[in-house]
Design a protein around this motif. Structure first.
Motif, PDB file in Angstrom:
ATOM      1  N   ALA A  29       4.094   0.714 -11.594  1.00  0.00           N
ATOM      2  CA  ALA A  29       3.408  -0.281 -11.010  1.00  0.00           C
ATOM      3  C   ALA A  29       2.908   0.213 -10.031  1.00  0.00           C
ATOM      4  CB  ALA A  29       4.639  -1.190 -10.498  1.00  0.00           C
ATOM      5  N   THR A  30       3.260   1.188  -9.162  1.00  0.00           N
ATOM      6  CA  THR A  30       2.667   1.639  -7.859  1.00  0.00           C
ATOM      7  C   THR A  30       1.352   2.592  -8.462  1.00  0.00           C
ATOM      8  OG1 THR A  30       3.979   3.562  -7.700  1.00  0.00           O
ATOM      9  CG2 THR A  30       4.436   1.675  -6.399  1.00  0.00           C
ATOM     10  N   THR A  35      -0.435  -4.222 -10.211  1.00  0.00           N
ATOM     11  CA  THR A  35       0.956  -4.153  -9.436  1.00  0.00           C
ATOM     12  C   THR A  35       1.380  -5.222  -8.878  1.00  0.00           C
ATOM     13  OG1 THR A  35       0.055  -1.936  -8.909  1.00  0.00           O
ATOM     14  CG2 THR A  35       1.692  -2.526  -7.600  1.00  0.00           C
ATOM     15  N   PHE A  36       0.606  -6.074  -8.204  1.00  0.00           N
ATOM     16  CA  PHE A  36       1.177  -7.102  -7.475  1.00  0.00           C
ATOM     17  C   PHE A  36       1.844  -8.481  -8.422  1.00  0.00           C
ATOM     18  CE2 PHE A  36      -0.791  -5.203  -4.008  1.00  0.00           C
ATOM     19  CZ  PHE A  36      -0.652  -6.007  -2.752  1.00  0.00           C
ATOM     20  N   PRO A  37       1.279  -8.389  -9.686  1.00  0.00           N
ATOM     21  CA  PRO A  37       1.801  -9.627 -10.445  1.00  0.00           C
ATOM     22  C   PRO A  37       3.147  -8.838 -10.974  1.00  0.00           C
ATOM     23  CG  PRO A  37      -0.531  -9.462 -10.996  1.00  0.00           C
ATOM     24  CD  PRO A  37      -0.248  -8.324  -9.904  1.00  0.00           C
ATOM     25  N   PHE A  51       3.566  -3.293   1.059  1.00  0.00           N
ATOM     26  CA  PHE A  51       3.116  -1.743   1.276  1.00  0.00           C
ATOM     27  C   PHE A  51       1.773  -1.334   0.653  1.00  0.00           C
ATOM     28  CE2 PHE A  51       7.904  -1.427   1.715  1.00  0.00           C
ATOM     29  CZ  PHE A  51       7.924  -0.705   2.980  1.00  0.00           C
ATOM     30  N   LEU A  52       1.562  -1.726  -0.209  1.00  0.00           N
ATOM     31  CA  LEU A  52       0.359  -1.415  -1.069  1.00  0.00           C
ATOM     32  C   LEU A  52      -1.085  -2.025  -0.354  1.00  0.00           C
ATOM     33  CD1 LEU A  52       1.763  -1.454  -4.652  1.00  0.00           C
ATOM     34  CD2 LEU A  52       1.628   0.630  -3.111  1.00  0.00           C
ATOM     35  N   LEU A 106       4.853   5.097   0.884  1.00  0.00           N
ATOM     36  CA  LEU A 106       6.074   4.379   1.573  1.00  0.00           C
ATOM     37  C   LEU A 106       6.894   3.535   0.593  1.00  0.00           C
ATOM     38  CD1 LEU A 106       3.818   2.817   4.269  1.00  0.00           C
ATOM     39  CD2 LEU A 106       5.728   4.193   4.887  1.00  0.00           C
ATOM     40  N   LEU A 107       6.072   3.162  -0.501  1.00  0.00           N
ATOM     41  CA  LEU A 107       7.006   2.484  -1.462  1.00  0.00           C
ATOM     42  C   LEU A 107       7.801   3.432  -2.138  1.00  0.00           C
ATOM     43  CD1 LEU A 107       7.533  -0.002  -2.880  1.00  0.00           C
ATOM     44  CD2 LEU A 107       5.609   0.317  -4.505  1.00  0.00           C
TER      45      LEU A 107
END
Length: 322
Positions: A69-70, A77-79, A177-178, A194-195
């Protein structure tokens, strides 16, 4: 082939070598753990390794999801993380025994999920942090009152808002974070770093507390909530996680003392998230929150620690670095 090459070149793994090294380390540890437990089980069939194997398998799922995802475009990524919130909220509301008349209010609770993640996507920080704690907190009771069924309304108000806070508000910080700006000193690994730092420490803390508890555990912390949790496991996990966080501080823009303190807090709050969900499941008389992951329970069973560590770590970083 051309499209595949372009896609690979877009991955942040290749522009942020620190992240690549940590990802490779994580997968190496997972492979090693899987091999050790497999060999151990064959050499000593009587050993009770089921929970260790289950946690390792769950960690595989978590790591594969978050790494994938990241590294993808934010539009994907967000969905993807929003989907985690959706499934977790659905699992939680399915075991909280809401009234039939609550369905219309639950509809608006589900609508809050894409709104919360859209606010993160467009980087509207102020509305992001108050939308669910303030606006949904005020709106849900009004919608329940309009229905006209007052019997059990307090329980529905409290349960629905708490479920939103835990599964949507808490988890949505993983996405934000993203969205953090990268134009600050020592932030070369960006939100992905960070994630990765947060997810890795949260999960390794869970595993280490379990291992230390098995090796040295004698004094139970919450015997009526989670009998397997011991002070030895808790302290051992905290110390180990804090040390690991010190060595992974390059993933963050934090100073050394900040990274150490943040790692310590992640270890503590991860434990709190775990036992809170254990208490909820005991109260409701269920073993798992769902069956989304065959053989490993629901999504929320895997994210319980992150629902606590994500918002706490996010706001520590935001305060210290931004």
């Amino acid at each position: 082939m051309r499209k595949l090459k372009e896609f690979i070149l877009r991955l942040d793994l290749f522009t942020k070598p620190d992240i690549l090294h940590v990802v490779l380390l994580v997968f190496s540890l997972l492979i090693l753990a899987s091999l050790i437990f497999s060999i151990w089980g064959k050499l000593s069939p009587k050993s009770n390794l089921e929970e260790l194997k289950s946690r390792t398998n769950s960690w595989w799922i978590m790591v594969l999801f978050f790494v994938s995802a990241t590294l993808l475009d934010r539009a994907i990524t967000f969905p993807a993380i929003a989907l985690l919130s959706f499934i977790a909220f659905r699992e939680l509301h399915s075991i909280l025994n809401f009234r039939d008349s609550d369905r219309r209010a639950l509809f608006w609770a589900f609508i809050a999920i894409p709104i919360q993640y859209y606010l993160a996507y467009i980087e509207w920080y102020m509305l992001f942090i108050i939308f669910i704690p303030v606006y949904m907190f005020l709106f849900i009771p009004v919608r329940l009152v309009i229905i006209g069924e007052t019997k059990g309304i307090i329980k529905s108000m409290a349960s629905m808002q708490w479920a939103l806070m835990l599964t949507v508000f808490g988890i949505s910080h993983l996405a934000y974070f993203l969205a953090l700006p990268e134009d600050i000193p020592n932030f070369k690994n960006g939100g992905q770093g960070l994630l990765l730092f947060l997810v890795f420490l949260t999960e390794i803390n869970d595993v280490l507390q379990f291992i230390w508890g098995k090796l040295l555990g004698k004094h139970k912390i919450t015997p009526s909530v989670s009998p397997n949790k011991t002070w030895e496991g808790f302290v051992g996990g905290i110390i180990s996680t804090t040390i690991i966080g010190y060595f992974l501080r390059f993933l963050t823009p934090l100073e050394t003392w900040q990274a150490i303190l943040a790692s310590f807090i992640i270890a503590c709050t991860g434990f709190f998230g775990d036992i809170v969900m254990s208490a909820v499941k005991r109260d409701l008389g269920v073993k798992d929150t769902g069956t989304t992951i065959p053989g490993h329970g629901g999504i929320l069973d895997r994210l319980d620690s992150l629902t606590y560590t994500a918002p706490i770590f996010f706001h520590l970083v935001y305060y210290w670095a931004f």
